[in-house]
Design an enzyme around this catalytic site. Structure first.
Site, PDB file in Angstrom:
ATOM      1  N   GLU A  29       0.899  -1.319  -0.059  1.00 31.44           N
ATOM      2  CA  GLU A  29       0.300  -0.315  -0.109  1.00 31.44           C
ATOM      3  C   GLU A  29       0.664   1.193   0.014  1.00 31.44           C
ATOM      4  O   GLU A  29       2.138   1.694   0.542  1.00 31.44           O
ATOM      5  CB  GLU A  29      -1.068   0.165   1.078  1.00 31.44           C
ATOM      6  CG  GLU A  29       0.369   0.076   2.151  1.00 31.44           C
ATOM      7  CD  GLU A  29      -1.386   0.656   3.772  1.00 31.44           C
ATOM      8  OE1 GLU A  29      -1.314   1.501   3.518  1.00 31.44           O
ATOM      9  OE2 GLU A  29      -1.366  -0.152   4.709  1.00 31.44           O
ATOM     10  N   LYS A  80      -6.139  10.458   1.201  1.00 30.04           N
ATOM     11  CA  LYS A  80      -5.622   9.119   1.659  1.00 30.04           C
ATOM     12  C   LYS A  80      -6.938   8.105   0.590  1.00 30.04           C
ATOM     13  O   LYS A  80      -8.042   8.990   0.825  1.00 30.04           O
ATOM     14  CB  LYS A  80      -6.489   9.045   2.933  1.00 30.04           C
ATOM     15  CG  LYS A  80      -6.212   7.772   3.381  1.00 30.04           C
ATOM     16  CD  LYS A  80      -5.775   7.769   4.744  1.00 30.04           C
ATOM     17  CE  LYS A  80      -6.224   5.679   5.477  1.00 30.04           C
ATOM     18  NZ  LYS A  80      -6.689   6.375   7.222  1.00 30.04           N
ATOM     19  N   VAL A  91      -5.939   0.250   2.772  1.00 26.32           N
ATOM     20  CA  VAL A  91      -5.967  -1.396   2.655  1.00 26.32           C
ATOM     21  C   VAL A  91      -6.725  -1.635   1.664  1.00 26.32           C
ATOM     22  O   VAL A  91      -6.854  -2.765   0.402  1.00 26.32           O
ATOM     23  CB  VAL A  91      -5.859  -2.247   3.970  1.00 26.32           C
ATOM     24  CG1 VAL A  91      -6.137  -3.586   3.277  1.00 26.32           C
ATOM     25  CG2 VAL A  91      -4.849  -2.160   5.038  1.00 26.32           C
ATOM     26  N   ASP A 131     -18.631   3.830  13.259  1.00 26.88           N
ATOM     27  CA  ASP A 131     -17.406   3.948  12.335  1.00 26.88           C
ATOM     28  C   ASP A 131     -16.926   2.924  11.934  1.00 26.88           C
ATOM     29  O   ASP A 131     -16.081   2.051  12.331  1.00 26.88           O
ATOM     30  CB  ASP A 131     -16.601   5.094  13.108  1.00 26.88           C
ATOM     31  CG  ASP A 131     -15.599   5.432  12.023  1.00 26.88           C
ATOM     32  OD1 ASP A 131     -14.919   4.792  11.074  1.00 26.88           O
ATOM     33  OD2 ASP A 131     -14.674   6.629  12.921  1.00 26.88           O
ATOM     34  N   SER A 133     -14.385   0.313   8.785  1.00 27.53           N
ATOM     35  CA  SER A 133     -13.280   0.810   8.274  1.00 27.53           C
ATOM     36  C   SER A 133     -14.296   0.067   6.741  1.00 27.53           C
ATOM     37  O   SER A 133     -14.348  -1.505   7.289  1.00 27.53           O
ATOM     38  CB  SER A 133     -11.751   0.121   8.099  1.00 27.53           C
ATOM     39  OG  SER A 133     -11.155   0.248   7.673  1.00 27.53           O
ATOM     40  N   ALA A 134     -13.532   0.286   6.027  1.00 29.97           N
ATOM     41  CA  ALA A 134     -14.102  -0.290   4.988  1.00 29.97           C
ATOM     42  C   ALA A 134     -13.187  -1.059   3.852  1.00 29.97           C
ATOM     43  O   ALA A 134     -13.265  -2.690   3.518  1.00 29.97           O
ATOM     44  CB  ALA A 134     -13.972   0.554   3.034  1.00 29.97           C
ATOM     45  N   ASP A 135     -11.929  -1.460   4.860  1.00 31.63           N
ATOM     46  CA  ASP A 135     -10.946  -2.597   3.950  1.00 31.63           C
ATOM     47  C   ASP A 135     -11.750  -3.820   4.997  1.00 31.63           C
ATOM     48  O   ASP A 135     -11.431  -4.883   4.219  1.00 31.63           O
ATOM     49  CB  ASP A 135     -10.100  -2.808   6.121  1.00 31.63           C
ATOM     50  CG  ASP A 135      -9.214  -1.923   5.565  1.00 31.63           C
ATOM     51  OD1 ASP A 135      -8.739  -0.856   4.455  1.00 31.63           O
ATOM     52  OD2 ASP A 135      -8.069  -1.169   6.632  1.00 31.63           O
ATOM     53  N   LYS A 186      -4.512  -2.840  13.889  1.00 35.59           N
ATOM     54  CA  LYS A 186      -4.246  -1.687  14.563  1.00 35.59           C
ATOM     55  C   LYS A 186      -4.735  -1.830  15.976  1.00 35.59           C
ATOM     56  O   LYS A 186      -6.581  -2.002  15.839  1.00 35.59           O
ATOM     57  CB  LYS A 186      -5.045  -0.829  14.451  1.00 35.59           C
ATOM     58  CG  LYS A 186      -4.492  -0.538  13.148  1.00 35.59           C
ATOM     59  CD  LYS A 186      -4.464   1.196  11.447  1.00 35.59           C
ATOM     60  CE  LYS A 186      -3.649   1.269  10.489  1.00 35.59           C
ATOM     61  NZ  LYS A 186      -4.741   0.614   9.563  1.00 35.59           N
TER      62      LYS A 186
END
Length: 304
Positions: free
Chosen positions: A26, A88, A108, A140, A142-144, A161
Site C-alpha cells: 500500500e 487518502k 488496505v 465507524d 473501516s472499508a477494509d 490496529k
C-alpha cells in the site's frame, strides 16, 4: 477496458505473465504513516526485503489519475515528499481521484482492489482497519473489512490496529466469512503487541500451509480475502499495559476534539507516536518489514 486506467509496472507485468510471485504494497503508509525521508527509506527497504525473499514488489498508488501497480523509485520519492497533501484513497474515492487526474495514496481496501485488477494475490501491510471503538453509536467501520469479504487477496498484517475494537472487528470478519489465520500463534496480535485477548480462527505454521489454504479457498469459488496475522518480532513489541493506556488517553482526546472518519486513524497513530516518544513508529516499521518477508514467502509458495 481496464487498460485505459491501469498502469502495471513492466517488471511486475512480466512476473505476473510468467507466474512468478508478486507482493502488493500500500501507499498510505508512505504518505500518511511517517515523515519524509523516513517514509521513502522504509518503502524502498520493504521492497528490497520482498526481493531478498524471492518475490517482486508492487507498491500501489494513484498518480495523476493513473492506477499504478508497481512504482518506480522516483514515483515513491514523489509520493513521500507530497506526504499528507496526497488524498487518502479508499474504494469510494477511486473514481473521483481518477476523474480529477489527482494523486491518491491507497489504503488496505483500495490496494486490495488494484492488486486484484492486476491479478496479485498476496499483499503485505502494517495492520488492517476495523471496527472503531464506540462504533455502536458512530457506525465507524473501516472499508477494509468489506473489501476482505469481497476481494480475493490474502492480507499479511500484524493483526488489527490496536486503536480499534478488536473483538467487534473479529465478529464482523466472522459474519462476512473472512478467515483470520494466526501465523505461528493462536491469539490475534494487536499491531504493537504480539497478542490480544482474542483468538484466531486457525493457526498455521508455514508459508506453504497458508498458500495451500488460499489455493483451496479460491479454487472452490469461495470469494473473499484471508487475514494472515503475523505477530511483531518480540524484540520490537511494546508493553501491552502501557500501549493500552496510551490508546485509551488518545481516544478520549480524539473524542473531545470531535475527530472522526478517515482523520481518526492518522490522529490516533500520531498521538501514540508522541506519547511513546517514537517507539511506536520504530515498532511500526519493524512489523512492516516482518510482514513483507512472510508475504514474499507465501507468494513464492502460492506461485508454485
Amino acid at each position: 477496458m481496464l487498460a485505459q486506467y491501469l498502469d502495471i509496472n513492466p517488471e511486475v507485468k512480466a512476473a505476473l505473465e510468467a507466474g512468478r510471485p508478486v507482493v502488493a504494497l500500500e501507499s498510505t503508509i508512505i504518505s500518511h504513516g511517517m515523515p519524509y525521508p523516513q517514509n521513502v527509506e522504509t518503502a524502498l527497504k520493504v521492497e528490497q526485503i520482498i526481493r531478498d525473499n524471492g518475490a517482486v514488489p508492487a507498491t500501489i498508488a494513484i498518480l495523476k489519475g493513473r492506477l499504478k501497480v508497481g512504482m518506480t523509485h522516483d514515483e515513491i520519492e514523489y509520493l513521500g515528499k507530497a506526504g499528507q497533501a496526497v488524498i487518502k484513497t479508499s474504494r469510494r474515492d477511486i473514481p473521483f481521484i481518477v476523474a480529477k487526474q489527482a494523486d491518491g495514496a491507497t489504503t488496505v481496501a483500495s490496494t486490495m482492489i488494484l492488486a486484484a485488477m492486476a491479478g496479485i494475490k498476496v499483499f503485505a501491510t502494517g495492520g488492517i482497519g476495523g471496527v472503531h471503538r464506540g462504533a455502536q453509536q458512530t457506525f465507524d467501520i473501516s472499508a477494509d473489512l468489506q473489501e476482505l469479504a469481497n476481494t480475493d487477496v490474502a492480507v499479511v498484517c500484524a493483526g488489527a490496529k490496536s486503536i480499534l475494537d478488536i473483538g467487534l472487528t473479529l465478529e464482523y470478519l466472522e459474519t462476512q466469512g473472512v478467515p483470520v489465520v494466526g501465523y505461528e500463534t493462536e491469539t490475534l496480535p494487536a499491531f504493537y503487541t504480539r497478542e490480544s485477548d482474542f483468538g484466531v480462527d486457525y493457526r498455521l505454521d508455514t508459508p506453504k500451509q497458508v498458500a495451500d489454504a488460499m489455493t483451496a479457498k479460491w479454487q472452490m469459488g469461495l470469494k473473499g480475502g484471508v487475514v494472515v496475522a503475523n505477530p511483531i518480532p518480540a524484540e520490537y513489541a511494546l508493553d501491552k499495559a502501557m500501549i493500552d493506556q496510551v490508546i485509551k488517553d488518545a481516544v478520549a482526546e480524539m473524542d473531545a476534539k470531535g475527530i472522526s472518519g478517515k482523520a481518526s486513524t492518522p490522529f490516533l497513530l500520531a498521538k501514540v507516536a508522541e506519547k511513546t516518544e517514537g517507539s511506536s513508529l520504530a515498532a511500526n516499521i519493524q512489523l512492516v518489514f516482518n510482514n513483507a518477508k512472510l508475504a514474499a514467502q507465501i507468494a513464492c509458495e502460492y506461485s508454485r
